[in-house]
Design a protein around this motif. Structure first.
Motif, PDB file in Angstrom:
ATOM      1  N   ALA A 141       0.772  -1.295   0.006  1.00 45.39           N
ATOM      2  CA  ALA A 141       0.090  -0.017   0.146  1.00 45.39           C
ATOM      3  C   ALA A 141       0.850   1.412  -0.019  1.00 45.39           C
ATOM      4  N   GLY A 225      -6.461  -4.627  -6.740  1.00 48.80           N
ATOM      5  CA  GLY A 225      -6.340  -4.328  -5.531  1.00 48.80           C
ATOM      6  C   GLY A 225      -6.845  -5.300  -4.417  1.00 48.80           C
ATOM      7  N   ILE A 227      -7.404  -6.170  -1.119  1.00 50.47           N
ATOM      8  CA  ILE A 227      -7.511  -5.405   0.019  1.00 50.47           C
ATOM      9  C   ILE A 227      -8.202  -6.408   1.021  1.00 50.47           C
ATOM     10  N   ALA A 255      -2.603  -5.382   0.205  1.00 52.72           N
ATOM     11  CA  ALA A 255      -2.773  -4.920   1.608  1.00 52.72           C
ATOM     12  C   ALA A 255      -3.576  -6.051   2.495  1.00 52.72           C
ATOM     13  N   ARG A 264      -4.892  -0.768   4.875  1.00 54.95           N
ATOM     14  CA  ARG A 264      -5.922  -1.235   3.974  1.00 54.95           C
ATOM     15  C   ARG A 264      -6.807  -0.186   3.108  1.00 54.95           C
ATOM     16  N   GLN A 266      -5.374   2.885   2.659  1.00 60.27           N
ATOM     17  CA  GLN A 266      -4.369   3.614   1.687  1.00 60.27           C
ATOM     18  C   GLN A 266      -4.352   2.538   0.535  1.00 60.27           C
ATOM     19  N   GLY A 267      -4.346   1.261   0.603  1.00 61.05           N
ATOM     20  CA  GLY A 267      -4.259   0.200  -0.471  1.00 61.05           C
ATOM     21  C   GLY A 267      -5.278   0.493  -1.254  1.00 61.05           C
ATOM     22  N   TYR A 270      -4.730   3.696  -3.203  1.00 61.75           N
ATOM     23  CA  TYR A 270      -3.364   3.678  -4.056  1.00 61.75           C
ATOM     24  C   TYR A 270      -3.696   2.946  -5.437  1.00 61.75           C
TER      25      TYR A 270
END
Length: 487
Positions: A141, A225, A227, A255, A264, A266-267, A270
């Motif tokens: 992340a 992603g 997550i 993440a 998580r 921010q992942g 991102y």
């Protein structure tokens, strides 16, 4: 011999940097650690700013980040107390630890660069690598490589949060997108730039369906992603589902479930920022995020930890407020530019479609694909429940013939499902209802259309052709009824 203009630009940039006043570094002290939340006093930074927590309480020690330093983000405040959420383990922290806000981002002037103004509100904003150098890589992340492929090259450090696109500047969804999945292409046609939810419980094949779309969807770049999912699934998704060929055009942001809730969150942001960067370059991006529910759970953990009261089944209001903020960042860009077609998986606890997160996601997405546990237990894969699924833009991206075939398929499929119990018990008398008789006749072909092996690719044209072949007896019968009516 360098040109004078280059020297002049370099000196201008250096002169501007020298004229900028260098503020004294302000640091606070860690006063409390309760659960997931850190409390600090002595710092006045806006919400969203990044801070470094140095476990060394010695005021004479140099303020430099070490391996034991903890990165944290300001998530709230109360009076002179700032609430921070750590982005890593907090082992080793004690009362009195130094808390330092990150300074504003100031790129070092290079020879030939024009002077770059310093943004006054850019203090401590998280900046992560974006660009073509991420293709084929697996990162966490914070943009750190996880695939042992060495440092990233060909990337630029840019803010994680990007301004949203004006709704009036977005191009409408008008072009169909081939996903390679027959049931979706034929009955739930996806438009380029559409945002759909994949609603499923545990163990019904959503990861396999995501892998099929990642391999077969016509997209320039794939951003995945992962997550809040199991760490074991990261490598399995890359090696077994994505494969080496499609990995070259893919970026994976991982993440896992054991990461702190801030990581998580921010992942997810991102992965969306990476997709936005490729869309701004004019490319067509496929964004697969697994899962939107884990994102909401991470926000719930943070909100409850700082004292926000729960509202619906333990979820605070901020959890539902952040869902559209994330989802609305995907979609089409300006007319003639790139696009982000996004699939968000939504976990339905106990296969309950009225789960608060599932209900909120259904309201903000452009369609939903529901996976049925009953179909999965019957050996039907992908286990797409056609009756409960819908694509809200299908009528804008297909022609009238395809739209009429899809509606006719749904009618006959629903008619059989409503009479299935009577048919299986032998209580239904053939000839009682002409539509039901036709549905019974077409049921094997309809079920065959919905089933597809994970290694099979069904193009959009082939899917529509197969749909027409399945409904050919119904079409012929409608023609005979029409002639009889005219006679």
């Amino acid at each position: 011999m360098l040109e004078p203009s280059a020297w002049e630009r370099f000196l201008a940039a250096a002169r501007q940097a020298a004229q900028q006043p260098t503020p004294l570094e302000i640091s606070g002290r860690l006063t409390r650690l309760a659960g997931l939340v850190l409390e600090a006093q002595g710092i006045r930074t806006p919400v969203g700013s990044q801070c470094i927590i140095d476990p060394n309480p010695d005021p004479l020690a140099p303020p430099s980040a070490t391996e034991s330093s903890v990165l944290a983000e300001v998530v709230g405040f109360s009076g002179d107390r700032a609430f921070l959420m750590p982005a890593s383990e907090v082992m080793g922290l004690a009362a009195g630890a130094r808390v330092r806000p990150l300074p504003p981002y100031r790129p070092r002037p290079r020879l030939g660069d024009a002077p770059q103004p310093i943004v006054p509100n850019d203090r401590g904003v998280l900046r992560l690598p974006l660009g073509d150098g991420l293709l084929g890589r697996v990162v966490d992340a914070h943009g750190h490589p996880l695939d042992h492929g060495g440092p990233l090259h060909g990337v630029q450090v840019q803010p994680l949060e990007r301004p949203p696109i004006n709704a009036m500047n977005r191009a409408p969804v008008r072009q169909p997108l081939d996903t390679g999945v027959r049931a979706i292409n034929a009955l739930l046609t996806v438009g380029r730039g559409q945002r759909l939810g994949l609603f499923a419980g545990s163990g019904v094949g959503k990861s396999i369906l995501l892998g099929m779309m990642a391999r077969y969807t016509q997209a320039d770049v794939i951003v995945v992603g992962l997550i809040g999912e199991r760490g074991r699934e990261v490598k399995e998704f890359i090696e077994d589902i994505l494969g080496p060929r499609d990995r070259e055009r893919a970026v994976v942001v991982a993440a896992p479930a054991d990461a702190p809730p801030l990581v998580r969150l921010q992942g997810a942001h991102y992965a969306t920022a990476i997709a936005e960067r490729f869309r701004d370059d004019g490319r067509h991006v496929l964004l697969l995020m697994d899962s939107l529910t884990r994102y909401a759970m991470a926000q719930r953990e943070i909100a409850l930890a700082i004292g926000e009261p729960p509202a619906t089944k333990g979820y605070p209001p901020s959890a539902f407020a952040r869902l559209p903020q994330l989802v609305e960042r995907s979609g089409n860009g300006p007319e003639g530019g790139g696009s982000i077609t996004a699939f968000y998986t939504v976990l339905s606890e106990g296969d309950d479609q009225q789960d608060p997160v599932a209900d909120a996601a259904r309201a903000i997405l452009d369609g939903h694909i529901v996976l049925s546990r009953a179909l999965a237990e019957s050996g039907i894969y992908p286990a797409i429940d056609i009756e409960a699924s819908a694509s809200r833009v299908m009528h804008n991206v297909v022609d009238e013939t395809h739209w009429a075939l899809a509606r006719r398929f749904r009618q006959l499929y629903s008619r059989y499902q409503k009479s299935r119990d009577l048919i299986q018990l032998g209580a239904y008398v053939p000839g009682s209802d002409a539509e039901t008789d036709l549905a019974i006749q077409l049921q094997p072909a309809m079920q065959e259309l919905l089933m597809q092996d994970m290694r099979e690719c069904a193009t959009l044209d082939a899917s529509v052709q197969r749909l027409a072949e399945v409904l050919q007896p119904a079409t012929a019968r409608s023609g005979r009824d029409a002639k009889g009516g005219r006679a």
